[in-house]
Design a protein around this motif. Structure first.
Motif, mmCIF file in Angstrom:
data_model
loop_
_atom_site.group_PDB
_atom_site.id
_atom_site.type_symbol
_atom_site.label_atom_id
_atom_site.label_comp_id
_atom_site.label_asym_id
_atom_site.label_seq_id
_atom_site.Cartn_x
_atom_site.Cartn_y
_atom_site.Cartn_z
ATOM 1 N N MET A 146 20.611 -30.147 106.570
ATOM 2 C CA MET A 146 20.278 -30.123 105.451
ATOM 3 C C MET A 146 18.703 -29.397 105.361
ATOM 4 N N LEU A 147 18.216 -28.639 104.401
ATOM 5 C CA LEU A 147 17.011 -28.058 104.133
ATOM 6 C C LEU A 147 16.666 -28.537 102.693
ATOM 7 N N TYR A 148 15.294 -28.469 102.460
ATOM 8 C CA TYR A 148 14.794 -29.140 101.107
ATOM 9 C C TYR A 148 13.970 -28.214 100.507
ATOM 10 N N PHE A 149 13.895 -27.786 99.418
ATOM 11 C CA PHE A 149 12.835 -26.795 98.831
ATOM 12 C C PHE A 149 12.414 -27.501 97.484
ATOM 13 N N LYS A 150 11.236 -26.982 97.078
ATOM 14 C CA LYS A 150 10.749 -27.435 95.676
ATOM 15 C C LYS A 150 10.102 -26.312 94.991
ATOM 16 N N GLY A 151 9.811 -26.232 93.760
ATOM 17 C CA GLY A 151 9.204 -25.067 93.218
ATOM 18 C C GLY A 151 8.725 -25.746 91.848
ATOM 19 N N ARG A 152 7.593 -25.124 91.444
ATOM 20 C CA ARG A 152 6.842 -25.428 90.269
ATOM 21 C C ARG A 152 7.486 -24.452 89.110
ATOM 22 N N TRP A 153 7.455 -24.823 87.794
ATOM 23 C CA TRP A 153 7.656 -23.873 86.840
ATOM 24 C C TRP A 153 7.036 -22.805 86.997
ATOM 25 N N PRO A 154 7.187 -21.416 86.910
ATOM 26 C CA PRO A 154 6.699 -20.260 87.202
ATOM 27 C C PRO A 154 5.412 -20.113 86.623
ATOM 28 N N ASP A 155 5.349 -20.372 85.285
ATOM 29 C CA ASP A 155 4.280 -20.130 84.205
ATOM 30 C C ASP A 155 3.339 -21.293 84.144
ATOM 31 N N ASP A 156 2.236 -21.046 83.696
ATOM 32 C CA ASP A 156 1.197 -22.111 83.670
ATOM 33 C C ASP A 156 1.523 -23.175 82.628
ATOM 34 N N GLU A 157 2.078 -22.493 81.402
ATOM 35 C CA GLU A 157 2.524 -23.536 80.241
ATOM 36 C C GLU A 157 4.001 -23.754 80.549
ATOM 37 N N VAL A 158 4.349 -25.045 80.661
ATOM 38 C CA VAL A 158 5.679 -25.328 80.769
ATOM 39 C C VAL A 158 6.432 -25.777 79.356
ATOM 40 N N PRO A 159 7.565 -25.119 79.044
ATOM 41 C CA PRO A 159 7.985 -25.607 77.796
ATOM 42 C C PRO A 159 8.563 -27.036 78.129
ATOM 43 N N SER A 160 8.474 -27.654 76.499
ATOM 44 C CA SER A 160 8.820 -29.070 76.693
ATOM 45 C C SER A 160 10.054 -29.588 77.157
ATOM 46 N N ASP A 161 10.943 -28.631 77.219
ATOM 47 C CA ASP A 161 12.418 -28.869 77.351
ATOM 48 C C ASP A 161 12.781 -28.340 78.904
ATOM 49 N N SER A 162 11.752 -27.834 79.668
ATOM 50 C CA SER A 162 11.852 -27.361 80.898
ATOM 51 C C SER A 162 11.062 -28.153 81.937
ATOM 52 N N PRO A 163 11.771 -28.362 83.073
ATOM 53 C CA PRO A 163 10.863 -29.077 84.269
ATOM 54 C C PRO A 163 10.004 -28.480 84.868
ATOM 55 N N VAL A 164 8.913 -29.387 85.230
ATOM 56 C CA VAL A 164 7.843 -29.002 85.598
ATOM 57 C C VAL A 164 8.161 -28.559 87.162
ATOM 58 N N TRP A 165 8.618 -29.459 87.994
ATOM 59 C CA TRP A 165 9.180 -29.422 89.278
ATOM 60 C C TRP A 165 10.636 -29.267 89.382
ATOM 61 N N MET A 166 11.222 -28.632 90.341
ATOM 62 C CA MET A 166 12.472 -28.432 90.736
ATOM 63 C C MET A 166 12.694 -28.635 92.044
ATOM 64 N N TYR A 167 13.780 -29.448 92.650
ATOM 65 C CA TYR A 167 13.932 -29.751 94.084
ATOM 66 C C TYR A 167 15.201 -29.442 94.321
ATOM 67 N N TYR A 168 15.656 -29.092 95.475
ATOM 68 C CA TYR A 168 17.047 -28.653 95.810
ATOM 69 C C TYR A 168 17.242 -29.156 97.402
ATOM 70 N N GLU A 169 18.654 -29.674 97.466
ATOM 71 C CA GLU A 169 18.969 -30.353 98.688
ATOM 72 C C GLU A 169 19.794 -29.023 99.230
ATOM 73 N N VAL A 170 19.875 -28.167 100.374
ATOM 74 C CA VAL A 170 20.831 -27.234 100.700
ATOM 75 C C VAL A 170 21.585 -27.341 102.254
ATOM 76 N N ASP A 171 22.573 -27.223 102.058
ATOM 77 C CA ASP A 171 23.265 -27.143 103.536
ATOM 78 C C ASP A 171 23.109 -25.977 104.138
ATOM 79 N N ALA A 172 22.280 -25.930 105.273
ATOM 80 C CA ALA A 172 21.828 -24.689 105.785
ATOM 81 C C ALA A 172 22.991 -23.641 106.290
ATOM 82 N N VAL A 173 24.059 -24.359 106.445
ATOM 83 C CA VAL A 173 25.251 -23.569 107.037
ATOM 84 C C VAL A 173 26.257 -22.953 106.040
ATOM 85 N N THR A 174 26.375 -23.692 105.073
ATOM 86 C CA THR A 174 27.260 -23.247 103.980
ATOM 87 C C THR A 174 26.425 -22.595 102.952
#
Length: 97
Positions: free
Chosen positions: A7-35
């Motif tokens: 498993m690989l893990y990634f995270k990312g912040r919302w791409p704009d400085d101002e985050v819409p109230s209904d959007s996540p500030v941070w997104m985290y993903y678990e990914v199977d490196a093989v599939t």
């Protein structure tokens, strides 16, 4: 997941400085490196909420799917502004209330 799954893990912040109230500030993903399957994802919001999604949750709600993210994930990581995260960080968030 099989014992040979890496498993690989990634995270990312919302791409704009101002985050819409209904959007996540941070997104985290678990990914199977093989599939290239994303079995779990976590979204954190400015108000402290955590939203978790997984293949198991989707199936329980009657929406069985192969991956949380449609299409190839790993080839889009850099284009989406995602960077590496640790499995420990992901699990800590997944288990938090």
């Amino acid at each position: 997941m099989s014992a040979h799954t890496k498993m690989l893990y990634f995270k990312g912040r919302w791409p704009d400085d101002e985050v819409p109230s209904d959007s996540p500030v941070w997104m985290y993903y678990e990914v199977d490196a093989v599939t290239d399957i994303v079995p779990r994802a976590i979204f954190t919001y400015a108000d402290g909420r955590l939203e978790r999604n997984s293949l198991a949750l989707e199936a329980r709600d009657g929406f069985p799917c192969i991956s949380i993210v449609h299409g190839p994930f790993l080839e889009q990581v850099e284009d989406c502004g995602l960077g590496p995260a640790s499995g420990e960080e992901f699990e800590r968030l997944w288990q938090s209330s």
